[in-house]
Design a protein around this motif. Structure first.
Motif, mmCIF file in Angstrom:
data_model
loop_
_atom_site.group_PDB
_atom_site.id
_atom_site.type_symbol
_atom_site.label_atom_id
_atom_site.label_comp_id
_atom_site.label_asym_id
_atom_site.label_seq_id
_atom_site.Cartn_x
_atom_site.Cartn_y
_atom_site.Cartn_z
ATOM 1 N N THR A 1 29.303 5.834 -0.568
ATOM 2 C CA THR A 1 28.464 6.738 -1.225
ATOM 3 C C THR A 1 28.666 6.935 -2.608
ATOM 4 N N PRO A 2 28.193 7.137 -3.585
ATOM 5 C CA PRO A 2 26.679 7.298 -3.411
ATOM 6 C C PRO A 2 26.124 5.920 -3.264
ATOM 7 N N PRO A 3 24.796 5.632 -3.195
ATOM 8 C CA PRO A 3 24.355 4.284 -2.832
ATOM 9 C C PRO A 3 24.306 3.286 -4.112
ATOM 10 N N LEU A 4 24.708 3.878 -5.226
ATOM 11 C CA LEU A 4 24.841 3.126 -6.600
ATOM 12 C C LEU A 4 26.425 2.067 -6.304
ATOM 13 N N TYR B 1 29.173 19.528 -17.550
ATOM 14 C CA TYR B 1 27.656 19.510 -18.088
ATOM 15 C C TYR B 1 26.668 18.635 -16.906
ATOM 16 N N PRO B 2 25.710 18.826 -17.140
ATOM 17 C CA PRO B 2 24.721 18.071 -16.050
ATOM 18 C C PRO B 2 24.270 16.669 -16.457
ATOM 19 N N TRP B 3 25.395 15.756 -16.846
ATOM 20 C CA TRP B 3 25.025 14.632 -17.521
ATOM 21 C C TRP B 3 24.224 13.747 -16.730
ATOM 22 N N GLY B 4 23.888 13.948 -15.451
ATOM 23 C CA GLY B 4 22.884 12.969 -14.497
ATOM 24 C C GLY B 4 21.486 13.383 -15.052
ATOM 25 N N ARG B 5 21.316 14.677 -15.147
ATOM 26 C CA ARG B 5 19.840 14.984 -16.045
ATOM 27 C C ARG B 5 19.724 14.346 -17.326
ATOM 28 N N VAL B 6 20.677 14.279 -18.072
ATOM 29 C CA VAL B 6 20.749 13.811 -19.462
ATOM 30 C C VAL B 6 20.417 12.143 -19.352
ATOM 31 N N THR B 7 21.144 11.503 -18.502
ATOM 32 C CA THR B 7 20.929 10.240 -18.302
ATOM 33 C C THR B 7 19.627 9.941 -17.805
ATOM 34 N N PHE B 8 19.224 10.510 -17.100
ATOM 35 C CA PHE B 8 17.780 10.314 -16.454
ATOM 36 C C PHE B 8 16.723 10.465 -17.515
ATOM 37 N N VAL C 1 0.806 -1.220 -0.033
ATOM 38 C CA VAL C 1 0.133 0.012 0.199
ATOM 39 C C VAL C 1 0.864 1.217 0.098
ATOM 40 N N GLU C 2 2.067 1.214 -0.201
ATOM 41 C CA GLU C 2 3.170 2.180 -0.002
ATOM 42 C C GLU C 2 3.418 2.452 -1.470
ATOM 43 N N PRO C 3 3.115 4.054 -1.924
ATOM 44 C CA PRO C 3 3.773 4.535 -3.214
ATOM 45 C C PRO C 3 5.053 4.924 -3.094
ATOM 46 N N LEU C 4 5.806 4.406 -4.088
ATOM 47 C CA LEU C 4 7.381 4.746 -4.273
ATOM 48 C C LEU C 4 7.474 5.648 -5.553
ATOM 49 N N ARG C 5 8.491 6.662 -5.600
ATOM 50 C CA ARG C 5 8.521 7.682 -6.761
ATOM 51 C C ARG C 5 9.888 7.571 -6.937
ATOM 52 N N PHE C 6 10.073 7.479 -8.198
ATOM 53 C CA PHE C 6 11.379 7.502 -9.072
ATOM 54 C C PHE C 6 11.525 8.818 -9.920
ATOM 55 N N SER C 7 11.956 9.809 -9.650
ATOM 56 C CA SER C 7 12.459 11.001 -10.309
ATOM 57 C C SER C 7 13.798 11.425 -10.208
ATOM 58 N N LEU C 8 13.839 12.596 -10.734
ATOM 59 C CA LEU C 8 15.299 13.043 -10.961
ATOM 60 C C LEU C 8 15.994 13.414 -9.618
ATOM 61 N N HIS C 9 15.061 13.502 -8.570
ATOM 62 C CA HIS C 9 15.689 13.660 -7.246
ATOM 63 C C HIS C 9 16.257 12.300 -6.681
ATOM 64 N N GLU C 10 15.426 11.402 -6.727
ATOM 65 C CA GLU C 10 16.191 9.979 -6.408
ATOM 66 C C GLU C 10 17.349 9.591 -7.296
ATOM 67 N N PHE C 11 17.193 9.642 -8.812
ATOM 68 C CA PHE C 11 18.227 9.204 -9.347
ATOM 69 C C PHE C 11 19.759 10.080 -9.117
ATOM 70 N N GLU D 1 20.307 11.248 -6.070
ATOM 71 C CA GLU D 1 20.672 10.931 -4.811
ATOM 72 C C GLU D 1 21.289 9.458 -4.836
ATOM 73 N N ILE D 2 21.042 8.618 -5.759
ATOM 74 C CA ILE D 2 21.460 7.375 -5.955
ATOM 75 C C ILE D 2 22.901 7.295 -6.859
ATOM 76 N N THR D 3 22.948 8.276 -7.725
ATOM 77 C CA THR D 3 24.030 8.115 -8.665
ATOM 78 C C THR D 3 25.071 9.314 -8.262
ATOM 79 N N GLY D 4 24.799 10.288 -7.550
ATOM 80 C CA GLY D 4 25.665 11.391 -7.307
ATOM 81 C C GLY D 4 26.137 12.115 -8.378
ATOM 82 N N LEU D 5 25.608 12.209 -9.415
ATOM 83 C CA LEU D 5 25.658 12.993 -10.839
ATOM 84 C C LEU D 5 25.220 14.411 -10.870
#
Length: 748
Positions: free
Chosen positions: A191-194, A141-148, A32-42, A44-48
């Protein structure tokens, strides 16, 4: 580091998806718990680096001879990026290359293998790979945003590509107990969690173990104003935003009743167009979805073959049911799908006789419907095609027969249509006006009020007002004349050195006259801050407009005067886009969505006088007055200022009068008055009027007086540098963006 890829785990979390309209956000329901995967979670996990930049996938890169030579050295066509196979071949012959070229080759290998992560033979995007010629710019360059972004686009396809390992680690982070048991966490939790998990192949009962763990992490916690990542072209989803609001509210607990199943959708490859059409009774009517005849016949044959078979065991039947449910996706909460399948299997033997009768009736109904279609095709008009005839016949069927959520289709023949599209367009505009009034009126009533027990004539009433004030203390949020940040200024200067654009050069140089794009770009950070931190400004009932507003209203004033009016005075032609400004939909950058007079009291805008001088306008709607702050009082006379202000002073009350209701209409029956204040800092050296105009607006919006020792010609260079660095850092505008004047016509 060896990472064990668990495709089954990612498959299960993708099957748990909720129906989310947002393109760059993914929600899954575990129990019953919703889990979100957005740019913020990405992030935090990758550190990019996931910062926002304009034109993310098409950055401005200058083509040079060194770039062409490097592409030829790799043996890659210059019009595209290198593929993984081509980079592998280049790595075998790069020993004699320079250190920078080998470093560029390594960066391209990381980009192709992890950021795009497509097939080894697929070329990468040239627009992004060309950044590698500037190593510092490539690293920043913000490659984390590109990857996501690549990953989210590919999750919508059948085969997932991209940096998919992040989804697996995301499950480990959202379900800490599950991650500790199945993710093989590394000692010390690097760290990061990845880098904190070794992963592992899929095991049995993965789904059951995921649902068993109740301790979850719904999403990465930030301040509520920063919970929603910024994306260009993102879709709005109120339901998804409500989940975030619910988690932020204290004491909220999710229950199974919060996630009702609203039906299933049958996956089909039939491409259709939806065109609503009115019947003679004036009601909307839609036809059923067209289904391929071959598909229907094959389905009937398979059912007949199953009935005639000598026997069907439970396991085989379960496999058939699972195969049919492969194309079904629930709108909310797919976790109950497996339980539904098992229930169907248990009742399979009891319902076998009834199912066979139902199949026979379905086949007979199918034959009758095909006979009706052939009959209708003969009597259809000659101008219709065969496909249009079939769809027109299906339009006569009632919508109640479409119980499986199929797409309804009606094809309208323009030659035979009697719809007055001009009237339809006018009705839409009237409906939009009414909707804007209703929404704004509803919002205006949402203010904190005293309870019945607190309303009295004694002093306690005023005490309660102090305890729960409607208007908290606001203003003085920051210093508008602070020294430029060295890091921001350095980033701007480095970009200017490598760019051929003179836009920032004009903005940084004293006595250089600012054009309308400079004015709009300088107001954008103020509008962004006012949206994120309204407490910084003297009121949350203010808005800041762009130069397009005043220029458009000045240019279209003559058309307004000559346009005919209705007997009640309405119907005069307002400037294009006036309604969008009124409802807060314009300016588009960090739009306020607040309605004038109902949610907005003060309007700030730059005004161009005599096509060569900027002055600041403060429009006070409650006072029905316009205040002008002029940095050069000798440039224009009072009569010339009155002429420049006249279009706004005349058309604005007319628009407010037409859009208001009740007694409020009588407040806007005459023109707004205006005054030009004389006690303001003056620009003695010509050319800096735009900077003074912008600082007038910023200071007054913050509730700060105009300091003559800060706003002066002596410090104009520092002020310009501060403005330019803040524009580049907060909005990433560089002056090369194309302006979209969507309200202008062909001949404007």
């Amino acid at each position: 580091m060896k990472f064990g890829w668990a495709s089954r785990l990612v498959y299960y979390i993708m099957c748990f998806q909720l129906d989310c309209k947002k393109k760059f956000e993914l929600w899954s329901l575990v129990g019953v718990e919703p889990l979100r995967f957005s740019l913020h979670e990405f992030e935090e996990i990758t550190g990019l680096n996931c910062e926002y930049v304009k034109n993310l996938e098409n950055p401005l890169v200058e083509v040079t001879t060194n770039m062409k030579a490097f592409w030829a050295q790799m043996g890659v066509n210059f019009d595209r990026g290198a593929s993984i196979d081509e980079l592998t071949t280049a790595c075998q012959m790069c020993r004699t290359w320079s250190r920078d070229d080998r470093l560029r080759l390594g960066y391209l290998a990381i980009y192709a293998g992890f950021i795009e992560a497509a097939r080894t033979s697929s070329p990468t995007r040239a627009s992004l790979t060309r950044l590698v010629m500037d190593l510092d710019a490539f690293e920043d360059y913000p490659w984390g945003r590109v990857t996501f972004k690549f990953l989210m686009e590919l999750t919508k396809t059948y085969a997932i590509e991209g940096f998919v390992q992040v989804l697996q680690v995301w499950v480990y982070c959202c379900l800490p107990e599950f991650g500790a048991w199945f993710g093989h966490p590394i000692e010390g939790s690097p760290t990061p969690p990845l880098l904190a998990f070794l992963g592992g192949k899929g095991k049995r009962r993965l789904q059951e173990n995921m649902l068993k763990h109740t301790r979850t992490k719904n999403f990465t916690m930030k301040d509520y104003s920063e919970m929603f990542p910024r994306w260009d072209g993102e879709m709005e989803d109120e339901k998804a935003d409500n989940i975030v609001k619910a988690v932020f509210s204290s004491g909220w607990a999710w229950e199974q009743s919060h996630w009702p199943l609203v039906g299933t959708k049958l996956w089909t490859n039939v491409k259709v167009e939806i065109h609503p059409m009115k019947t003679e009774a004036g009601q909307m009517m839609q036809s059923l979805k067209t289904v391929s005849p071959s598909r229907t016949q094959s389905d009937a044959k398979s059912r007949k073959k199953a009935r005639e078979s000598p026997g069907l065991d439970v396991e085989t039947m379960k496999g058939e049911i699972v195969r049919w449910l492969t194309g079904l996706s629930s709108n909310m909460g797919l976790t109950t799908q497996v339980g539904a399948v098992e229930k169907m299997v248990r009742e399979a033997k009891k319902d076998s006789a009834e199912e066979s009768k139902g199949d026979e009736s379905d086949e007979s109904k199918g034959d009758e419907s095909r006979a009706e279609e052939s009959k209708a095709a003969e009597t259809a008009p000659k101008g219709m095609t065969t496909r249009a005839k079939a769809r027109d016949t299906q339009a006569t069927m009632s919508e109640s027969e479409n119980e499986n959520g199929g797409i309804s289709v009606v094809v309208v023949d323009k030659e035979q249509s009697h719809i007055d599209y001009g009237s339809v367009k006018k009705l839409k505009q009237v409906g939009k006006l009414r909707a804007a009034r209703i929404v704004a009126r509803a919002k205006s009533e949402r203010q904190r009020r005293l309870a019945a027990t607190q309303q009295s004539h004694f002093d306690g009433n005023s005490t309660a007002k102090v305890i729960i004030p409607n208007q908290p203390k606001q203003g003085l949020g920051y210093n508008p004349f602070a020294n430029p940040d060295r890091q921001k200024n350095s980033a701007l200067l480095n970009w200017v050195k490598g760019s051929s654009s003179h836009w920032f050069y004009i903005l940084l140089t004293p006595t250089k006259w600012l054009i309308d794009t400079h004015m709009d770009a300088s107001i954008n950070p103020l509008r962004l801050r006012c949206t994120k931190h309204p407490e910084w400004f003297r009121s949350d009932r203010i808005c800041m407009l762009d130069a397009v507003f005043t220029q458009m209203w000045t240019a279209k004033y003559s058309e307004f005067l000559v346009s005919p009016a209705n007997p009640d005075g309405s119907g005069k032609l307002l400037p294009p886009g006036a309604l969008d400004y009124y409802t807060g939909e314009e300016p588009a950058y960090s739009r306020s969505n607040k309605t004038w007079a109902l949610e907005i009291d003060d309007i700030y805008a730059p005004l161009l006088v005599k096509n060569g001088h900027w002055v600041a306008c403060w429009i006070s709607i409650p006072r029905r007055r316009i205040v002008i702050w002029d940095s050069d009082l000798a440039y224009a006379t009072d009569a010339e200022i009155a002429k420049a202000v006249k279009p706004i002073a005349h058309m604005l009350p007319y628009m407010l009068h037409m859009l208001s209701t009740g007694a409020e209409r009588e407040l806007y029956t005459v023109d707004f008055t205006h005054e030009r204040e004389s006690e303001v800092p003056q620009n003695k050296q010509s050319g800096d009027c735009g900077v003074y105009c912008l600082k007038y607006i910023e200071c007054h919006a913050l509730g700060i007086s105009f300091p003559p020792h800060e706003l002066c010609d002596k410090k104009i260079k520092t002020t310009r540098s501060q403005m330019a660095s803040e524009i580049f850092d907060e909005t990433r505008i560089n002056g090369t963006e194309k302006r979209d004047y969507k309200h202008l016509g062909l001949y404007d």
